[in-house]
Design a protein around this motif. Structure first.
Motif, PDB file in Angstrom:
ATOM      1  N   LEU A   1       0.825  -1.206   0.000  1.00 50.24           N
ATOM      2  CA  LEU A   1       0.000   0.000   0.000  1.00 50.24           C
ATOM      3  C   LEU A   1       0.862   1.259   0.000  1.00 50.24           C
ATOM      4  O   LEU A   1       0.516   2.263  -0.637  1.00 50.24           O
ATOM      5  CB  LEU A   1      -0.915   0.006   1.226  1.00 50.24           C
ATOM      6  N   THR A   2       1.993   1.180   0.689  1.00 53.61           N
ATOM      7  CA  THR A   2       2.844   2.360   0.859  1.00 53.61           C
ATOM      8  C   THR A   2       3.777   2.586  -0.320  1.00 53.61           C
ATOM      9  O   THR A   2       3.908   3.715  -0.814  1.00 53.61           O
ATOM     10  CB  THR A   2       3.681   2.223   2.147  1.00 53.61           C
ATOM     11  N   HIS A   3       4.417   1.529  -0.779  1.00 49.84           N
ATOM     12  CA  HIS A   3       5.483   1.675  -1.773  1.00 49.84           C
ATOM     13  C   HIS A   3       5.008   1.398  -3.204  1.00 49.84           C
ATOM     14  O   HIS A   3       5.168   2.250  -4.083  1.00 49.84           O
ATOM     15  CB  HIS A   3       6.655   0.765  -1.408  1.00 49.84           C
ATOM     16  N   ALA A   4       4.438   0.224  -3.435  1.00 46.31           N
ATOM     17  CA  ALA A   4       3.983  -0.100  -4.790  1.00 46.31           C
ATOM     18  C   ALA A   4       2.676   0.600  -5.142  1.00 46.31           C
ATOM     19  O   ALA A   4       2.309   0.677  -6.310  1.00 46.31           O
ATOM     20  CB  ALA A   4       3.820  -1.608  -4.943  1.00 46.31           C
ATOM     21  N   LYS A   5       1.985   1.104  -4.112  1.00 39.12           N
ATOM     22  CA  LYS A   5       0.690   1.764  -4.302  1.00 39.12           C
ATOM     23  C   LYS A   5      -0.354   0.801  -4.874  1.00 39.12           C
ATOM     24  O   LYS A   5      -1.183   1.168  -5.714  1.00 39.12           O
ATOM     25  CB  LYS A   5       0.820   2.992  -5.207  1.00 39.12           C
ATOM     26  N   VAL A   6      -0.314  -0.443  -4.395  1.00 38.83           N
ATOM     27  CA  VAL A   6      -1.361  -1.394  -4.760  1.00 38.83           C
ATOM     28  C   VAL A   6      -2.688  -0.872  -4.206  1.00 38.83           C
ATOM     29  O   VAL A   6      -2.754  -0.485  -3.036  1.00 38.83           O
ATOM     30  CB  VAL A   6      -1.060  -2.793  -4.187  1.00 38.83           C
ATOM     31  N   PRO A   7      -3.736  -0.827  -5.005  1.00 43.17           N
ATOM     32  CA  PRO A   7      -5.018  -0.325  -4.500  1.00 43.17           C
ATOM     33  C   PRO A   7      -5.539  -1.189  -3.353  1.00 43.17           C
ATOM     34  O   PRO A   7      -5.563  -2.419  -3.458  1.00 43.17           O
ATOM     35  CB  PRO A   7      -5.947  -0.414  -5.715  1.00 43.17           C
ATOM     36  N   ALA A   8      -5.934  -0.552  -2.285  1.00 45.45           N
ATOM     37  CA  ALA A   8      -6.517  -1.295  -1.167  1.00 45.45           C
ATOM     38  C   ALA A   8      -7.852  -1.893  -1.594  1.00 45.45           C
ATOM     39  O   ALA A   8      -8.561  -1.329  -2.437  1.00 45.45           O
ATOM     40  CB  ALA A   8      -6.728  -0.364   0.025  1.00 45.45           C
ATOM     41  N   PRO A   9      -8.200  -3.037  -1.043  1.00 46.37           N
ATOM     42  CA  PRO A   9      -9.527  -3.582  -1.347  1.00 46.37           C
ATOM     43  C   PRO A   9     -10.615  -2.572  -0.976  1.00 46.37           C
ATOM     44  O   PRO A   9     -10.521  -1.885   0.042  1.00 46.37           O
ATOM     45  CB  PRO A   9      -9.608  -4.832  -0.461  1.00 46.37           C
ATOM     46  N   GLU A  10     -11.625  -2.520  -1.804  1.00 49.72           N
ATOM     47  CA  GLU A  10     -12.764  -1.646  -1.534  1.00 49.72           C
ATOM     48  C   GLU A  10     -13.893  -2.393  -0.831  1.00 49.72           C
ATOM     49  O   GLU A  10     -14.829  -1.778  -0.318  1.00 49.72           O
ATOM     50  CB  GLU A  10     -13.270  -1.048  -2.848  1.00 49.72           C
ATOM     51  N   LYS A  11     -13.778  -3.720  -0.817  1.00 54.44           N
ATOM     52  CA  LYS A  11     -14.740  -4.547  -0.101  1.00 54.44           C
ATOM     53  C   LYS A  11     -14.060  -5.867   0.232  1.00 54.44           C
ATOM     54  O   LYS A  11     -13.207  -6.338  -0.522  1.00 54.44           O
ATOM     55  CB  LYS A  11     -15.998  -4.783  -0.943  1.00 54.44           C
ATOM     56  N   TYR A  12     -14.456  -6.449   1.358  1.00 52.44           N
ATOM     57  CA  TYR A  12     -13.818  -7.661   1.856  1.00 52.44           C
ATOM     58  C   TYR A  12     -14.852  -8.770   2.021  1.00 52.44           C
ATOM     59  O   TYR A  12     -15.921  -8.552   2.593  1.00 52.44           O
ATOM     60  CB  TYR A  12     -13.149  -7.399   3.210  1.00 52.44           C
ATOM     61  N   TYR A  13     -14.487  -9.951   1.529  1.00 51.12           N
ATOM     62  CA  TYR A  13     -15.321 -11.136   1.707  1.00 51.12           C
ATOM     63  C   TYR A  13     -14.486 -12.228   2.365  1.00 51.12           C
ATOM     64  O   TYR A  13     -13.274 -12.316   2.155  1.00 51.12           O
ATOM     65  CB  TYR A  13     -15.828 -11.657   0.360  1.00 51.12           C
ATOM     66  N   THR A  14     -15.143 -13.079   3.141  1.00 53.32           N
ATOM     67  CA  THR A  14     -14.450 -14.207   3.742  1.00 53.32           C
ATOM     68  C   THR A  14     -15.372 -15.410   3.842  1.00 53.32           C
ATOM     69  O   THR A  14     -16.593 -15.273   3.989  1.00 53.32           O
ATOM     70  CB  THR A  14     -13.901 -13.857   5.142  1.00 53.32           C
ATOM     71  N   SER A  15     -14.769 -16.579   3.756  1.00 51.63           N
ATOM     72  CA  SER A  15     -15.463 -17.824   4.077  1.00 51.63           C
ATOM     73  C   SER A  15     -15.909 -17.780   5.538  1.00 51.63           C
ATOM     74  O   SER A  15     -15.279 -17.116   6.368  1.00 51.63           O
ATOM     75  CB  SER A  15     -14.506 -19.000   3.856  1.00 51.63           C
TER      76      SER A  15
ATOM     77  N   ALA B   1     -10.575   5.808   4.354  1.00 49.33           N
ATOM     78  CA  ALA B   1     -11.776   5.925   5.188  1.00 49.33           C
ATOM     79  C   ALA B   1     -13.016   5.444   4.448  1.00 49.33           C
ATOM     80  O   ALA B   1     -13.967   4.951   5.068  1.00 49.33           O
ATOM     81  CB  ALA B   1     -11.954   7.371   5.640  1.00 49.33           C
ATOM     82  N   SER B   2     -12.992   5.553   3.128  1.00 52.31           N
ATOM     83  CA  SER B   2     -14.145   5.143   2.327  1.00 52.31           C
ATOM     84  C   SER B   2     -14.240   3.631   2.155  1.00 52.31           C
ATOM     85  O   SER B   2     -15.278   3.119   1.723  1.00 52.31           O
ATOM     86  CB  SER B   2     -14.074   5.796   0.943  1.00 52.31           C
ATOM     87  N   SER B   3     -13.160   2.915   2.487  1.00 50.40           N
ATOM     88  CA  SER B   3     -13.140   1.453   2.297  1.00 50.40           C
ATOM     89  C   SER B   3     -12.545   0.768   3.518  1.00 50.40           C
ATOM     90  O   SER B   3     -11.464   0.177   3.452  1.00 50.40           O
ATOM     91  CB  SER B   3     -12.338   1.091   1.044  1.00 50.40           C
ATOM     92  N   PRO B   4     -13.228   0.828   4.652  1.00 48.93           N
ATOM     93  CA  PRO B   4     -12.691   0.216   5.868  1.00 48.93           C
ATOM     94  C   PRO B   4     -12.734  -1.306   5.791  1.00 48.93           C
ATOM     95  O   PRO B   4     -13.428  -1.885   4.948  1.00 48.93           O
ATOM     96  CB  PRO B   4     -13.638   0.736   6.951  1.00 48.93           C
ATOM     97  N   PHE B   5     -11.992  -1.925   6.683  1.00 49.97           N
ATOM     98  CA  PHE B   5     -12.022  -3.387   6.784  1.00 49.97           C
ATOM     99  C   PHE B   5     -13.310  -3.788   7.498  1.00 49.97           C
ATOM    100  O   PHE B   5     -13.419  -3.687   8.720  1.00 49.97           O
ATOM    101  CB  PHE B   5     -10.797  -3.885   7.547  1.00 49.97           C
ATOM    102  N   ALA B   6     -14.295  -4.202   6.719  1.00 49.44           N
ATOM    103  CA  ALA B   6     -15.605  -4.592   7.254  1.00 49.44           C
ATOM    104  C   ALA B   6     -16.081  -5.809   6.468  1.00 49.44           C
ATOM    105  O   ALA B   6     -16.906  -5.700   5.561  1.00 49.44           O
ATOM    106  CB  ALA B   6     -16.599  -3.439   7.130  1.00 49.44           C
ATOM    107  N   PRO B   7     -15.557  -6.982   6.790  1.00 51.84           N
ATOM    108  CA  PRO B   7     -15.784  -8.168   5.957  1.00 51.84           C
ATOM    109  C   PRO B   7     -17.232  -8.654   5.949  1.00 51.84           C
ATOM    110  O   PRO B   7     -17.947  -8.567   6.951  1.00 51.84           O
ATOM    111  CB  PRO B   7     -14.875  -9.229   6.588  1.00 51.84           C
ATOM    112  N   ILE B   8     -17.603  -9.186   4.797  1.00 51.57           N
ATOM    113  CA  ILE B   8     -18.867  -9.893   4.632  1.00 51.57           C
ATOM    114  C   ILE B   8     -18.566 -11.390   4.707  1.00 51.57           C
ATOM    115  O   ILE B   8     -17.708 -11.891   3.976  1.00 51.57           O
ATOM    116  CB  ILE B   8     -19.518  -9.574   3.272  1.00 51.57           C
ATOM    117  N   VAL B   9     -19.241 -12.092   5.596  1.00 56.76           N
ATOM    118  CA  VAL B   9     -19.065 -13.538   5.731  1.00 56.76           C
ATOM    119  C   VAL B   9     -20.006 -14.217   4.749  1.00 56.76           C
ATOM    120  O   VAL B   9     -21.233 -14.117   4.878  1.00 56.76           O
ATOM    121  CB  VAL B   9     -19.350 -13.993   7.171  1.00 56.76           C
TER     122      VAL B   9
END
Length: 303
Positions: free
Chosen positions: A147-161, A181-189
């Motif tokens: 996230l810091t160096h390569a500037k890989v886009p952070a996930p905008e949504k999280y899913y998990t088993s 702030a617009s894409s917090p870690f808030a996983p959908i199970v």
């Protein structure tokens, strides 16, 4: 060997891979030796047609130019076509993985996988081992740098088993990152992201109340039963059945995440293999704690 036709006859979407984007999709990339953390997540160094519309493109990282490319594709896509980048992460080492290594796959499949555990460990809905926890923390370290160096886009949504080892892995991988702030870690199970279903007790989901108690910031899909009503002790899901299941899972994800273009999915070896099969990606086995990004085109067929 059973064959499968995709998309299925009643599909709403057809999925396909954008080729020549990631090294993991190239036929000569060896999955056994490839290290995504040392290879810029596998992103192939190249120019994109959209570079001409990116201000100061020559000063941007490969990932920044790629992000602009994907967003430009979606901006100019025909109606019904949506492109998404899926970060597919396999859970860290679980106690069931250790047991299979201890007994060997043949004895594991024929006997031990049907048991609740042995004198060493309990593996029904297996938890992470200390090694598995460290593997998830290694993913966290990768993302911190990416996230810091390569500037890989952070996930905008999280899913998990819904399996405990994936809930643990997603938490250790992402929960403390500096995220937009617009894409917090808030996983959908998501139930459809579960491992190959049936027979193996490690692939029987624990109670949904445990998920709510141990991972209160996670959102369970509506209607997830308290107990695992789909697992059976006498039928193991076939690979073709699993691929079809993940096709339907992707349809739901495309519908639920219409405005999200970069998604994280934490799942299992069998599930990730089925997702790759559903989108036409080559086989690419991940070790425990491994991650693979894929670029997917979803084309709406109806609806």
């Amino acid at each position: 060997m059973a064959t499968i036709t995709l998309p299925p006859p009643n599909a709403n979407y057809q999925f396909s891979i954008l080729t020549n984007i990631f090294k993991q999709g190239l036929p000569n990339t060896d999955a056994d030796t490839f290290d995504y953390a040392k290879e810029n997540f596998g992103l192939i160094h190249q120019s994109y047609p959209s570079d001409a519309t990116l201000e100061n493109a020559e000063d941007k990282t490969q990932w920044q130019r790629f992000e602009h490319y994907i967003r430009d594709l979606n901006k100019n896509a025909e109606d019904g076509i949506v492109y998404k980048i899926l970060y597919l992460g396999r859970h860290g080492q679980g106690y069931h993985n250790v047991a299979e290594s201890r007994y060997g796959t043949a004895l594991w499949d024929s006997y031990w996988a049907k048991q609740e555990g042995d004198e060493h460990a309990h593996w029904a809905d297996a938890h992470l081992t200390p090694i598995g926890e460290q593997q998830a923390l290694d993913v966290n370290a990768f993302w911190t740098s990416a996230l810091t160096h390569a500037k890989v886009p952070a996930p905008e949504k999280y899913y998990t088993s819904p399996f405990y080892r994936c809930l643990q892995t997603s938490w250790l991988s992402f929960h403390n990152l500096s995220l937009p702030a617009s894409s917090p870690f808030a996983p959908i199970v998501k139930e459809l992201l579960r491992e190959t279903n049936g027979v193996h007790t490690c692939d029987r989901r624990g109670a949904s109340s445990i998920i709510r108690s141990d991972f209160p910031s996670y959102t369970l899909e509506p209607g997830l039963p308290e107990t695992d009503v789909s697992w059976t002790p006498d039928h193991r899901e076939k690979p073709t059945e699993h691929i079809l299941r993940e096709h339907w899972c992707l349809e739901e994800i495309w519908t639920e995440s219409k405005d999200k273009q970069f998604l994280s999915i934490t799942a299992h070896s069998g599930t990730i293999a089925a997702v790759l099969g559903a989108v036409g990606h080559r086989r690419f086995a991940l070790p425990t704690g491994g991650v693979i990004p894929i670029a997917v085109k979803g084309e709406r067929l109806r609806g």
